[in-house]
Design a protein around this motif. Structure first.
Motif, PDB file in Angstrom:
ATOM      1  N   LEU A  49       0.861  -1.189   0.000  1.00 33.89           N
ATOM      2  CA  LEU A  49       0.000   0.000   0.000  1.00 33.89           C
ATOM      3  C   LEU A  49       0.893   1.233   0.000  1.00 33.89           C
ATOM      4  CD1 LEU A  49      -2.524  -1.376   2.612  1.00 33.89           C
ATOM      5  CD2 LEU A  49      -2.941  -1.112   0.162  1.00 33.89           C
ATOM      6  N   THR A  50       1.279   1.640  -1.192  1.00 30.32           N
ATOM      7  CA  THR A  50       2.289   2.686  -1.337  1.00 30.32           C
ATOM      8  C   THR A  50       1.730   4.098  -1.178  1.00 30.32           C
ATOM      9  OG1 THR A  50       1.959   2.546  -3.735  1.00 30.32           O
ATOM     10  CG2 THR A  50       3.809   1.308  -2.784  1.00 30.32           C
ATOM     11  N   HIS A  51       0.405   4.271  -1.339  1.00 29.58           N
ATOM     12  CA  HIS A  51      -0.172   5.612  -1.288  1.00 29.58           C
ATOM     13  C   HIS A  51      -1.486   5.600  -0.520  1.00 29.58           C
ATOM     14  CE1 HIS A  51       2.661   5.991  -4.600  1.00 29.58           C
ATOM     15  NE2 HIS A  51       2.558   7.296  -4.514  1.00 29.58           N
ATOM     16  N   ARG A  52      -1.722   6.688   0.215  1.00 33.19           N
ATOM     17  CA  ARG A  52      -2.987   6.926   0.910  1.00 33.19           C
ATOM     18  C   ARG A  52      -3.607   8.202   0.353  1.00 33.19           C
ATOM     19  NH1 ARG A  52       0.128   3.105   3.183  1.00 33.19           N
ATOM     20  NH2 ARG A  52      -0.629   2.132   5.088  1.00 33.19           N
ATOM     21  N   VAL A  53      -4.884   8.116  -0.039  1.00 37.93           N
ATOM     22  CA  VAL A  53      -5.570   9.248  -0.672  1.00 37.93           C
ATOM     23  C   VAL A  53      -6.950   9.383  -0.044  1.00 37.93           C
ATOM     24  CG1 VAL A  53      -6.469  10.175  -2.841  1.00 37.93           C
ATOM     25  CG2 VAL A  53      -4.326   8.883  -2.843  1.00 37.93           C
ATOM     26  N   ASP A  54      -7.334  10.612   0.320  1.00 34.04           N
ATOM     27  CA  ASP A  54      -8.687  10.811   0.854  1.00 34.04           C
ATOM     28  C   ASP A  54      -9.714  10.539  -0.249  1.00 34.04           C
ATOM     29  OD1 ASP A  54     -10.250  12.011   3.303  1.00 34.04           O
ATOM     30  OD2 ASP A  54     -11.163  12.859   1.493  1.00 34.04           O
ATOM     31  N   LEU A  55     -10.853   9.988   0.140  1.00 35.69           N
ATOM     32  CA  LEU A  55     -11.882   9.639  -0.838  1.00 35.69           C
ATOM     33  C   LEU A  55     -12.272  10.838  -1.699  1.00 35.69           C
ATOM     34  CD1 LEU A  55     -13.746   7.308  -1.800  1.00 35.69           C
ATOM     35  CD2 LEU A  55     -15.499   8.272  -0.292  1.00 35.69           C
ATOM     36  N   SER A  56     -12.201  12.034  -1.143  1.00 32.85           N
ATOM     37  CA  SER A  56     -12.591  13.220  -1.908  1.00 32.85           C
ATOM     38  C   SER A  56     -11.714  13.434  -3.139  1.00 32.85           C
ATOM     39  CB  SER A  56     -12.530  14.464  -1.013  1.00 32.85           C
ATOM     40  OG  SER A  56     -11.214  14.657  -0.516  1.00 32.85           O
TER      41      SER A  56
ATOM     42  N   SER B 172       1.571   6.308 -13.004  1.00 31.93           N
ATOM     43  CA  SER B 172       2.816   6.114 -12.251  1.00 31.93           C
ATOM     44  C   SER B 172       2.927   4.702 -11.688  1.00 31.93           C
ATOM     45  CB  SER B 172       2.893   7.143 -11.113  1.00 31.93           C
ATOM     46  OG  SER B 172       2.783   8.454 -11.598  1.00 31.93           O
ATOM     47  N   PRO B 173       2.930   3.675 -12.563  1.00 28.39           N
ATOM     48  CA  PRO B 173       2.986   2.298 -12.056  1.00 28.39           C
ATOM     49  C   PRO B 173       4.289   1.970 -11.338  1.00 28.39           C
ATOM     50  CG  PRO B 173       3.266   2.338 -14.435  1.00 28.39           C
ATOM     51  CD  PRO B 173       2.866   3.721 -14.035  1.00 28.39           C
ATOM     52  N   ASN B 174       5.355   2.705 -11.613  1.00 29.09           N
ATOM     53  CA  ASN B 174       6.620   2.423 -10.930  1.00 29.09           C
ATOM     54  C   ASN B 174       6.637   2.981  -9.513  1.00 29.09           C
ATOM     55  OD1 ASN B 174       9.139   1.110 -11.104  1.00 29.09           O
ATOM     56  ND2 ASN B 174      10.182   3.066 -11.294  1.00 29.09           N
ATOM     57  N   GLU B 175       5.698   3.895  -9.230  1.00 31.86           N
ATOM     58  CA  GLU B 175       5.613   4.480  -7.890  1.00 31.86           C
ATOM     59  C   GLU B 175       4.443   3.901  -7.100  1.00 31.86           C
ATOM     60  OE1 GLU B 175       5.335   8.703  -8.182  1.00 31.86           O
ATOM     61  OE2 GLU B 175       6.895   8.851  -9.714  1.00 31.86           O
ATOM     62  N   ALA B 176       3.322   3.753  -7.759  1.00 29.66           N
ATOM     63  CA  ALA B 176       2.092   3.348  -7.068  1.00 29.66           C
ATOM     64  C   ALA B 176       1.803   1.867  -7.320  1.00 29.66           C
ATOM     65  CB  ALA B 176       0.912   4.204  -7.544  1.00 29.66           C
ATOM     66  N   VAL B 177       1.845   1.078  -6.254  1.00 31.28           N
ATOM     67  CA  VAL B 177       1.467  -0.325  -6.346  1.00 31.28           C
ATOM     68  C   VAL B 177       0.029  -0.477  -5.859  1.00 31.28           C
ATOM     69  CG1 VAL B 177       1.975  -2.683  -5.600  1.00 31.28           C
ATOM     70  CG2 VAL B 177       3.847  -1.063  -6.010  1.00 31.28           C
ATOM     71  N   GLY B 178      -0.210  -0.075  -4.606  1.00 33.67           N
ATOM     72  CA  GLY B 178      -1.543  -0.136  -4.040  1.00 33.67           C
ATOM     73  C   GLY B 178      -1.934   1.207  -3.463  1.00 33.67           C
ATOM     74  N   VAL B 179      -3.181   1.595  -3.661  1.00 37.41           N
ATOM     75  CA  VAL B 179      -3.681   2.872  -3.154  1.00 37.41           C
ATOM     76  C   VAL B 179      -4.807   2.611  -2.180  1.00 37.41           C
ATOM     77  CG1 VAL B 179      -4.786   5.056  -3.730  1.00 37.41           C
ATOM     78  CG2 VAL B 179      -3.016   4.138  -5.224  1.00 37.41           C
ATOM     79  N   LEU B 180      -4.714   3.278  -1.030  1.00 37.52           N
ATOM     80  CA  LEU B 180      -5.685   3.119   0.044  1.00 37.52           C
ATOM     81  C   LEU B 180      -6.496   4.397   0.167  1.00 37.52           C
ATOM     82  CD1 LEU B 180      -6.134   0.858   2.222  1.00 37.52           C
ATOM     83  CD2 LEU B 180      -4.745   2.264   3.757  1.00 37.52           C
ATOM     84  N   PHE B 181      -7.820   4.259   0.169  1.00 33.48           N
ATOM     85  CA  PHE B 181      -8.669   5.424   0.434  1.00 33.48           C
ATOM     86  C   PHE B 181      -8.794   5.608   1.947  1.00 33.48           C
ATOM     87  CE2 PHE B 181     -10.824   4.732  -3.829  1.00 33.48           C
ATOM     88  CZ  PHE B 181     -10.292   5.886  -4.378  1.00 33.48           C
ATOM     89  N   THR B 182      -8.644   6.850   2.401  1.00 30.65           N
ATOM     90  CA  THR B 182      -8.904   7.195   3.792  1.00 30.65           C
ATOM     91  C   THR B 182     -10.185   8.007   3.835  1.00 30.65           C
ATOM     92  OG1 THR B 182      -7.551   9.207   3.643  1.00 30.65           O
ATOM     93  CG2 THR B 182      -6.441   7.174   4.326  1.00 30.65           C
ATOM     94  N   TYR B 183     -10.776   8.076   5.033  1.00 36.96           N
ATOM     95  CA  TYR B 183     -12.089   8.725   5.181  1.00 36.96           C
ATOM     96  C   TYR B 183     -12.044   9.755   6.305  1.00 36.96           C
ATOM     97  CZ  TYR B 183     -13.794   5.097   2.044  1.00 36.96           C
ATOM     98  OH  TYR B 183     -13.984   4.287   0.958  1.00 36.96           O
TER      99      TYR B 183
END
Length: 335
Positions: A305-312, A324-335
């Motif tokens: 989980l390489t990145h955390r992004v707010d749902l907005s 950016s596939p070389n940077e981002a593997v998995g993205v997690l939504f935060t709330y």
């Protein structure tokens, strides 16, 4: 009061809409979501408009109704806390951390039987990886890796890396993975691959090395149709190719005019919605899920989980995975 829900509304277009705050029925609980993970393979197909729109969204999941046509709410890796219960529900559910196969939304209601309590040792972020590990468990059940075998894995996205971690715990002869992105290859070796190499002709040659020539077992998990040709080419006489990728509407062209026919190579599909009929006498979805929880506790997969992004900012999250596939593997939504 309102809740927020992500919807795919057109190719490469997502909307975070306001919906009425859900209220649990007598036999339901309400869950406030804390984290949800993007399924970077399937959801990117939906995001790009490359998922067949005449297919059911997911017949195995009650939370998914309708088909894959726009607009649709999608996602199946939500973790949160029960903050309200219906009058017929045991109040012991209040405050429990739970996992649910639910679309990306800030709050939802569910029957308690559809929820998975999160073990105390597993963080909310780690728990969102349960479907990823369950899929990897399915690939091992379907591939039947044997002691001493030489195994190859094409694709080191989230599912590919989780599969690599499980295979690395098996008594194989050699485990070699293939991916175009250097950062993913580094993660792959950290998770136990003997070597992780760049895609291309040289990768096929490397995988065919050995006596007898070729891989005993090869997984194609990249989502790239061209990789299936390479996976077949890398597999030796009487070897097995397990295709875990879903290509959606992308056409797949194969060169089967060479050694494929004479080499008696077996090519089969694997998908987590069902269990191999040959295994159903002893294996059920609940047993498989229990195994996935066990391995989720054993393995350190949070680096996926390489990145955390707010749902907005959901649109930015999908664009990040695309660009950016070389940077981002998995993205997690935060709330």
């Amino acid at each position: 009061m309102t809740a927020r829900r992500l919807r795919f509304t057109a190719p490469r277009t997502v909307d975070v809409e306001r919906i009425p705050d859900p209220t649990p029925g007598p036999e339901e609980v309400r869950v406030e979501t804390t984290r949800s993970a993007i399924s970077s393979g399937t959801e990117r197909l939906v995001y790009r408009g490359e998922a067949p729109d005449d297919l059911p969204a997911d017949p195995a999941l009650e939370s998914m109704d309708g088909d894959l046509s726009f607009p649709l709410a999608y996602g199946y890796a939500a973790v949160g806390e029960v903050d309200a219960v219906g009058e017929d529900v045991d109040p012991e559910w209040l405050g429990r951390r739970v996992f649910a196969f639910e679309p990306h939304t800030s709050a939802f209601t569910a029957d308690p039987s559809a929820l998975e309590p999160v073990p105390p040792a597993v963080s909310d972020a780690q728990a969102t990886l349960l479907p990823t590990v369950e899929t990897a468990v399915t690939f091992l059940l379907d591939g039947h890796p044997r002691v001493g075998e030489r195994v190859g894995v094409f694709g080191q996205g989230m599912v590919g890396l989780a599969t690599t971690a499980l295979l690395a715990a098996s008594p194989l002869g050699e485990l070699v993975t293939v991916d175009a992105c250097a950062a993913r290859r580094t993660l792959s070796e950290r998770l136990g691959a003997d070597a992780s190499i760049e895609s291309g002709e040289e990768a096929v040659d490397r995988l065919r090395a050995g006596d007898p020539a070729g891989r005993d077992l090869t997984y194609e998990l990249s989502g790239a149709p061209a990789a299936l040709d390479d996976a077949i080419a890398a597999t030796g006489y009487d070897g097995r190719v397990v295709v875990g990728s879903w290509y959606g509407t992308k056409p797949v062209e194969l060169d089967l005019g060479g050694t494929f026919h004479r080499d008696r190579i077996d090519v089969s599909s694997s998908q987590v919605s069902t269990i191999d009929p040959a295994l159903r006498g002893r294996w059920s979805p609940s047993r498989r899920l229990d195994v996935a929880w066990e391995w989720l506790e054993r393995l350190d997969l949070e680096p996926l989980l390489t990145h955390r992004v707010d749902l907005s900012a959901a649109g930015e999250a999908y664009e990040l995975l695309e660009s950016s596939p070389n940077e981002a593997v998995g993205v997690l939504f935060t709330y």
